[in-house]
Motif scaffolding. Structure first.
Motif, PDB file in Angstrom:
ATOM      1  N   ALA A   1       0.745  -1.124   0.007  1.00 11.19           N
ATOM      2  CA  ALA A   1       0.000  -0.059  -0.022  1.00 11.19           C
ATOM      3  C   ALA A   1       0.876   1.286  -0.024  1.00 11.19           C
ATOM      4  O   ALA A   1       0.665   2.386  -0.817  1.00 11.19           O
ATOM      5  N   ALA A   2       1.992   1.336   0.869  1.00 10.05           N
ATOM      6  CA  ALA A   2       2.966   2.371   0.765  1.00 10.05           C
ATOM      7  C   ALA A   2       3.483   2.642  -0.303  1.00 10.05           C
ATOM      8  O   ALA A   2       3.587   3.698  -0.773  1.00 10.05           O
ATOM      9  N   GLY A   3       3.975   1.424  -1.181  1.00  9.87           N
ATOM     10  CA  GLY A   3       4.374   1.589  -2.477  1.00  9.87           C
ATOM     11  C   GLY A   3       3.648   2.306  -3.434  1.00  9.87           C
ATOM     12  O   GLY A   3       4.049   3.273  -4.188  1.00  9.87           O
ATOM     13  N   ALA A   4       2.244   1.659  -3.595  1.00 11.87           N
ATOM     14  CA  ALA A   4       1.445   2.326  -4.412  1.00 11.87           C
ATOM     15  C   ALA A   4       1.332   4.047  -4.157  1.00 11.87           C
ATOM     16  O   ALA A   4       1.046   4.604  -5.083  1.00 11.87           O
ATOM     17  N   GLY A   5       1.132   4.076  -2.717  1.00  8.84           N
ATOM     18  CA  GLY A   5       0.934   5.670  -2.463  1.00  8.84           C
ATOM     19  C   GLY A   5       2.135   6.392  -2.918  1.00  8.84           C
ATOM     20  O   GLY A   5       1.708   7.115  -3.636  1.00  8.84           O
ATOM     21  N   VAL A   6       3.385   5.723  -2.916  1.00 10.57           N
ATOM     22  CA  VAL A   6       4.328   6.724  -3.427  1.00 10.57           C
ATOM     23  C   VAL A   6       4.510   6.893  -4.791  1.00 10.57           C
ATOM     24  O   VAL A   6       4.425   7.982  -5.382  1.00 10.57           O
ATOM     25  N   LEU A   7       4.050   5.779  -5.265  1.00  8.51           N
ATOM     26  CA  LEU A   7       3.858   5.715  -6.930  1.00  8.51           C
ATOM     27  C   LEU A   7       2.962   6.743  -7.374  1.00  8.51           C
ATOM     28  O   LEU A   7       3.124   7.515  -8.320  1.00  8.51           O
ATOM     29  N   GLY A   8       1.799   6.621  -6.645  1.00 10.82           N
ATOM     30  CA  GLY A   8       0.729   7.643  -6.907  1.00 10.82           C
ATOM     31  C   GLY A   8       1.246   9.053  -6.820  1.00 10.82           C
ATOM     32  O   GLY A   8       0.807   9.909  -7.785  1.00 10.82           O
ATOM     33  N   LEU A   9       1.800   9.292  -5.648  1.00  8.14           N
ATOM     34  CA  LEU A   9       2.195  10.866  -5.293  1.00  8.14           C
ATOM     35  C   LEU A   9       3.160  11.097  -6.512  1.00  8.14           C
ATOM     36  O   LEU A   9       3.007  12.306  -6.956  1.00  8.14           O
ATOM     37  N   THR A  10       4.231   9.982  -6.880  1.00  7.83           N
ATOM     38  CA  THR A  10       5.148  10.540  -8.004  1.00  7.83           C
ATOM     39  C   THR A  10       4.428  10.774  -9.188  1.00  7.83           C
ATOM     40  O   THR A  10       4.717  11.959  -9.801  1.00  7.83           O
ATOM     41  N   LEU A  11       3.560  10.212  -9.662  1.00  2.40           N
ATOM     42  CA  LEU A  11       3.006  10.378 -10.719  1.00  2.40           C
ATOM     43  C   LEU A  11       2.288  11.596 -10.806  1.00  2.40           C
ATOM     44  O   LEU A  11       2.055  12.404 -11.814  1.00  2.40           O
TER      45      LEU A  11
ATOM     46  N   TRP B   1       2.715  15.026 -13.283  1.00  9.08           N
ATOM     47  CA  TRP B   1       1.756  15.350 -14.089  1.00  9.08           C
ATOM     48  C   TRP B   1       1.594  16.941 -13.641  1.00  9.08           C
ATOM     49  O   TRP B   1       1.514  17.719 -14.783  1.00  9.08           O
ATOM     50  N   TRP B   2       1.606  17.323 -12.396  1.00  7.46           N
ATOM     51  CA  TRP B   2       1.645  18.686 -12.089  1.00  7.46           C
ATOM     52  C   TRP B   2       2.534  19.509 -12.787  1.00  7.46           C
ATOM     53  O   TRP B   2       2.237  20.719 -13.050  1.00  7.46           O
ATOM     54  N   ARG B   3       3.880  18.963 -12.886  1.00 11.57           N
ATOM     55  CA  ARG B   3       5.113  19.793 -13.151  1.00 11.57           C
ATOM     56  C   ARG B   3       4.992  19.697 -14.760  1.00 11.57           C
ATOM     57  O   ARG B   3       5.537  21.098 -15.369  1.00 11.57           O
ATOM     58  N   VAL B   4       4.660  18.895 -15.491  1.00 11.26           N
ATOM     59  CA  VAL B   4       4.699  18.587 -16.839  1.00 11.26           C
ATOM     60  C   VAL B   4       3.708  19.196 -17.583  1.00 11.26           C
ATOM     61  O   VAL B   4       3.498  19.995 -18.225  1.00 11.26           O
TER      62      VAL B   4
END
Lengths: 208, 156
Positions: free
Chosen positions: A11-21, A25-28
């Motif tokens: 769950a933590a991994g998925a959370g980090v991945l989601g946040l990274t994505l 998206w926000w920056r690009v």
């Protein structure tokens, strides 16, 4: 216990991945994206710069309004891209025939140190007679480039000389000074000439 | 008929001489340079440029390593590039390898023979010799015609 720990990590991994994505998206693409670099040039009426043409007339963007205009940046010590651009444009103008004389065609140097009024006069004399050469103080050339959203940069070469990197496309404006389109330098004549004709007809429509 | 025969003989002799005098090279003797041309210069301060197609008709890859000409002290192959922002720049192209049966085009807006430090102005209607040097030690010399400043290709 082990299974639970695994789930937690998952769950933590998925959370980090989601946040990274999301951050990506926000920056690009999202609201945090930087202003696009290839911004649209200002209308000629919104530009401000003072230069001198190859016949020593004081000129500025205001001189270009009233007729369709082609503008491009370059320098006369450029052995490849600039003579190619000038000879391509000369070819387009030849194909336009009499209509060419209804246009402003301006070559603005990005190398005023070497491209004096005299140098520009000699150089443009070898190409289509409609083509004008504009030069001036470096700060005015920088202001012109800013208005067109063009860029240039001095690059030292081996042997102590320098060359200029610069925006190579041709800017095409209608008679009101609004950008119609860009023409890539070296764009085949069968694409370039219809684009120029469009700027010329927009002029006619605008006048009626 | 007799005349034709004589020409054939002369050609055979010429080929034999050329064959004998050629050093043992791997590849560059099969290089053919076509459609060479250049633009006239204004004086000697600005660099000139020459264009051509370099064709490898042999069975080994050849690598073009350098240029020489009495016309310019610093002849070098350069490449113009335009990036995604539409900004064009120019830089030495380094060595150029041509695979068997392939050719490399030196043409406006891309690869070109940049002629720096001209020793004399490039005058329309004249020619100059340009020697291409290959990694096997071979050299190919071409006569490059000088066309007008506004020339767009080998035919003017």
């Amino acid at each position: 216990m082990q299974r639970r720990q695994l789930l937690l990590y998952g769950a933590a991994g998925a959370g980090v991945l989601g946040l990274t994505l999301f951050v990506g998206w926000w920056r690009v693409d999202g609201p945090g994206a930087p202003e696009p670099k290839g911004q649209r040039p200002l209308p000629l009426s919104a530009m401000e710069f003072r230069l001198t043409d190859h016949e020593e007339n004081e000129v500025g963007p205001g001189n270009l309004i009233g007729r369709p205009t082609m503008v491009f940046f370059g320098f006369t010590y450029c052995p490849d891209v600039c003579p190619t651009t000038l000879s391509d444009i000369s070819g387009w103008l030849e194909e336009l025939g009499d209509e060419a004389s209804e246009m402003n065609v301006v070559f603005i140097t990005v190398d005023p140190e070497r491209d004096t009024v005299e140098a520009m006069a000699e150089y443009v004399g070898y190409f289509h007679p409609v083509i004008r050469g504009w030069t001036g103080p470096e700060d005015q050339i920088a202001r012109a480039a800013e208005g067109f959203r063009a860029s240039f940069e001095r690059v030292p070469t081996e042997g102590g000389g320098y060359t200029m990197n610069h925006t190579a496309g041709v800017f095409l404006f209608d008679a009101e000074g609004e950008l119609v389109t860009m023409i890539d330098y070296h764009e085949p004549r069968e694409f370039a000439v219809p684009k120029i004709r469009r700027a010329l007809t927009e002029d006619v429509e605008g006048a009626t | 008929m007799v005349k034709k025969l004589r020409y054939t003989n002369a050609l055979a002799v010429l080929l034999t001489v050329a064959g004998l005098s050629a050093p043992a090279l791997a590849g560059s003797e099969d290089v053919v340079v076509e459609n060479a041309w250049s633009r006239a210069s204004i004086g000697v301060n600005r660099p000139g440029a020459a264009y051509m197609t370099v064709r490898n008709t042999g069975e080994d890859a050849v690598t073009l390593t350098g240029l020489a000409t009495p016309l310019a002290m610093m002849p070098e192959i350069h490449e113009s590039k335009t990036n995604s922002d539409g900004v064009s720049s120019m830089a030495p192209a380094g060595e150029i390898t041509i695979e068997p049966g392939q050719s490399v085009a030196l043409e406006p807006g891309g690869l070109h023979a940049m002629l720096m430090k001209l020793q004399e102005p490039m005058t329309e209607g004249e020619n100059f010799p340009l020697t291409l040097t290959f990694s096997d030690g071979g050299k190919v010399t071409v006569e490059v015609p000088i066309l007008g400043i506004a020339a767009r290709g080998p035919k003017g």
